[in-house]
Design a protein around this motif. Structure first.
Motif, mmCIF file in Angstrom:
data_model
loop_
_atom_site.group_PDB
_atom_site.id
_atom_site.type_symbol
_atom_site.label_atom_id
_atom_site.label_comp_id
_atom_site.label_asym_id
_atom_site.label_seq_id
_atom_site.Cartn_x
_atom_site.Cartn_y
_atom_site.Cartn_z
ATOM 1 N N ALA A 1 56.032 73.861 68.566
ATOM 2 C CA ALA A 1 55.968 72.400 68.611
ATOM 3 C C ALA A 1 54.885 71.854 67.690
ATOM 4 O O ALA A 1 54.977 70.714 67.215
ATOM 5 C CB ALA A 1 55.739 71.933 70.039
ATOM 6 N N SER A 2 53.873 72.655 67.411
ATOM 7 C CA SER A 2 52.797 72.195 66.528
ATOM 8 C C SER A 2 53.305 71.900 65.110
ATOM 9 O O SER A 2 52.672 71.150 64.371
ATOM 10 C CB SER A 2 51.678 73.243 66.462
ATOM 11 O OG SER A 2 52.176 74.465 65.930
ATOM 12 N N PHE B 1 55.644 70.041 64.295
ATOM 13 C CA PHE B 1 56.068 68.648 64.183
ATOM 14 C C PHE B 1 54.904 67.692 63.913
ATOM 15 O O PHE B 1 55.131 66.510 63.667
ATOM 16 C CB PHE B 1 56.768 68.202 65.478
ATOM 17 C CG PHE B 1 58.047 68.933 65.764
ATOM 18 C CD1 PHE B 1 59.162 68.737 64.977
ATOM 19 C CD2 PHE B 1 58.129 69.820 66.822
ATOM 20 C CE1 PHE B 1 60.352 69.404 65.241
ATOM 21 C CE2 PHE B 1 59.309 70.486 67.105
ATOM 22 C CZ PHE B 1 60.429 70.288 66.315
ATOM 23 N N HIS B 2 53.672 68.179 63.963
ATOM 24 C CA HIS B 2 52.503 67.312 63.819
ATOM 25 C C HIS B 2 52.562 66.534 62.499
ATOM 26 O O HIS B 2 52.741 67.098 61.417
ATOM 27 C CB HIS B 2 51.215 68.130 63.875
ATOM 28 C CG HIS B 2 49.987 67.306 63.687
ATOM 29 N ND1 HIS B 2 49.507 66.457 64.653
ATOM 30 C CD2 HIS B 2 49.148 67.185 62.630
ATOM 31 C CE1 HIS B 2 48.428 65.849 64.206
ATOM 32 N NE2 HIS B 2 48.182 66.278 62.977
ATOM 33 N N CYS C 1 54.802 64.498 61.405
ATOM 34 C CA CYS C 1 56.127 64.299 60.814
ATOM 35 C C CYS C 1 56.834 63.102 61.450
ATOM 36 O O CYS C 1 56.708 62.854 62.647
ATOM 37 C CB CYS C 1 56.982 65.559 60.991
ATOM 38 S SG CYS C 1 56.365 66.978 60.041
ATOM 39 N N ASP C 2 57.577 62.390 60.627
ATOM 40 C CA ASP C 2 58.341 61.229 61.086
ATOM 41 C C ASP C 2 59.799 61.564 61.359
ATOM 42 O O ASP C 2 60.479 60.876 62.124
ATOM 43 C CB ASP C 2 58.305 60.130 60.013
ATOM 44 C CG ASP C 2 56.893 59.832 59.556
ATOM 45 O OD1 ASP C 2 56.175 59.168 60.315
ATOM 46 O OD2 ASP C 2 56.511 60.282 58.464
ATOM 47 N N ALA D 1 59.431 67.908 72.615
ATOM 48 C CA ALA D 1 58.056 67.993 72.111
ATOM 49 C C ALA D 1 57.909 67.222 70.803
ATOM 50 O O ALA D 1 56.875 66.591 70.546
ATOM 51 C CB ALA D 1 57.668 69.457 71.913
ATOM 52 N N ALA D 2 58.941 67.258 69.964
ATOM 53 C CA ALA D 2 58.897 66.506 68.705
ATOM 54 C C ALA D 2 58.784 65.010 68.973
ATOM 55 O O ALA D 2 57.997 64.304 68.335
ATOM 56 C CB ALA D 2 60.146 66.814 67.878
ATOM 57 N N GLU E 1 57.560 63.580 71.599
ATOM 58 C CA GLU E 1 56.224 63.317 72.133
ATOM 59 C C GLU E 1 55.188 63.247 71.025
ATOM 60 O O GLU E 1 54.178 62.546 71.162
ATOM 61 C CB GLU E 1 55.840 64.417 73.125
ATOM 62 C CG GLU E 1 56.660 64.390 74.417
ATOM 63 C CD GLU E 1 56.455 65.631 75.258
ATOM 64 O OE1 GLU E 1 55.653 66.513 74.842
ATOM 65 O OE2 GLU E 1 57.097 65.746 76.331
ATOM 66 N N ARG E 2 55.439 63.914 69.917
ATOM 67 C CA ARG E 2 54.508 63.918 68.789
ATOM 68 C C ARG E 2 54.837 62.846 67.751
ATOM 69 O O ARG E 2 54.254 62.833 66.677
ATOM 70 C CB ARG E 2 54.479 65.309 68.151
ATOM 71 C CG ARG E 2 53.706 66.329 68.985
ATOM 72 C CD ARG E 2 54.020 67.755 68.549
ATOM 73 N NE ARG E 2 53.143 68.706 69.212
ATOM 74 C CZ ARG E 2 53.269 69.095 70.478
ATOM 75 N NH1 ARG E 2 54.251 68.603 71.232
ATOM 76 N NH2 ARG E 2 52.433 69.964 71.009
ATOM 77 N N GLY E 3 55.781 61.987 68.056
ATOM 78 C CA GLY E 3 56.033 60.840 67.194
ATOM 79 C C GLY E 3 57.192 60.962 66.241
ATOM 80 O O GLY E 3 57.423 60.049 65.429
#
Length: 274
Positions: A50-51, A53-54, A56-57, A80-81, A83-85
């Protein structure tokens, strides 16, 4: 804008990366074996992925190829993606898979219900199956294409056109929020493709249509599990029955360019068969 491309070094993923980069969009390459400055370790079976995706749009989604329960393994990381925006999701599926159906069809239905912005690409069979995939070696070594498709026709599509469509979906101001079936400009039988390759290569290539049992046995001899060999052969039976005998205008509508013809493709990749 930054886009994570899962399967970023595969047939379509590396081409999507090139297309987006040409548009000036920053890309991150999701791969199980990162070895470059833009690479991020990504494995659908690993929750820590999941990290990747940090920052990324948007994300280009290529489902795992070693299993068929795609939603079960992909949903945790898709959540998770979000949740990370990540807002936009573009899934590579198949012309044969309806929303809610097996494999990527389950993911298709989930995205339509849950994702803020989404698109599902449903391409027909890849032209690259002849140059990089299962037919390449037999064309080179035997001058033969083996299938169980009879005289059934397919709207074969170039992976370059799939990638161009994916890049358009990922970068468009307005999300598609729909699915599109992608084909090349003409429906061809495997006899037709063999004739086109013969002309490009300058030596005979022919299509041998096996009965389904013989094709299953051939796949098993190559090391495929019997159930998977039968699944692949059933897809050939669908082609023989005419399921893939059509074309769409989706590539042109999405990219503004005509899709690549099989003849142009064969001339471009002819060195692969020498």
């Amino acid at each position: 804008m930054r886009v994570l491309i899962t399967g970023g070094k595969g047939k379509t993923g590396r081409r999507v990366a090139s297309s987006l980069t040409a548009k000036g969009i920053d890309v991150a390459i999701g791969t199980r074996r990162p070895d470059g400055p833009k690479d991020r370790r990504f494995d659908w079976a690993d929750p820590s992925a999941a990290s990747a995706f940090h920052g990324c749009d948007a994300v280009y989604l290529v489902a795992p190829t070693d299993r068929t329960d795609h939603l079960a393994v992909m949903q945790p990381l898709l959540e998770a993606a979000m949740e990370r925006g990540v807002r936009r999701f573009v899934l590579l599926s198949s012309s044969l898979l309806e929303p809610g159906g097996p494999m990527m069809g389950e993911v298709h239905a989930w995205l339509a219900e849950c994702a803020p912005e989404w698109a599902v690409l449903r391409p027909s069979w890849f032209m690259q199956n002849f140059s990089e995939g299962p037919h390449a070696a037999t064309i080179r070594e035997e001058g033969i294409i083996y299938t169980a498709t009879g005289s059934g026709r397919v709207g074969f599509i170039d992976a370059e056109d799939i990638a161009a469509t994916a890049a358009a979906c990922l970068s468009a101001t307005t999300p598609l929020n729909s699915d599109v079936v992608l084909t090349g400009p003409e429906a061809l039988s495997y006899d037709d493709t063999a004739a086109i390759i013969t002309a490009a290569l300058g030596r005979p290539v022919r299509h041998v249509s096996l009965d389904p049992a013989a094709l299953i046995a051939r796949f098993v001899a190559q090391g495929l599990p019997p159930d998977y060999a039968k699944t692949l052969t059933d897809l050939d039976a669908d082609i023989a029955a005419g399921v893939e005998d059509y074309t769409t205008s989706s590539v042109e509508q999405m990219t503004g360019q005509q899709p690549t013809s099989f003849r142009a493709f064969a001339n471009r990749v002819v060195e692969n068969w020498k």
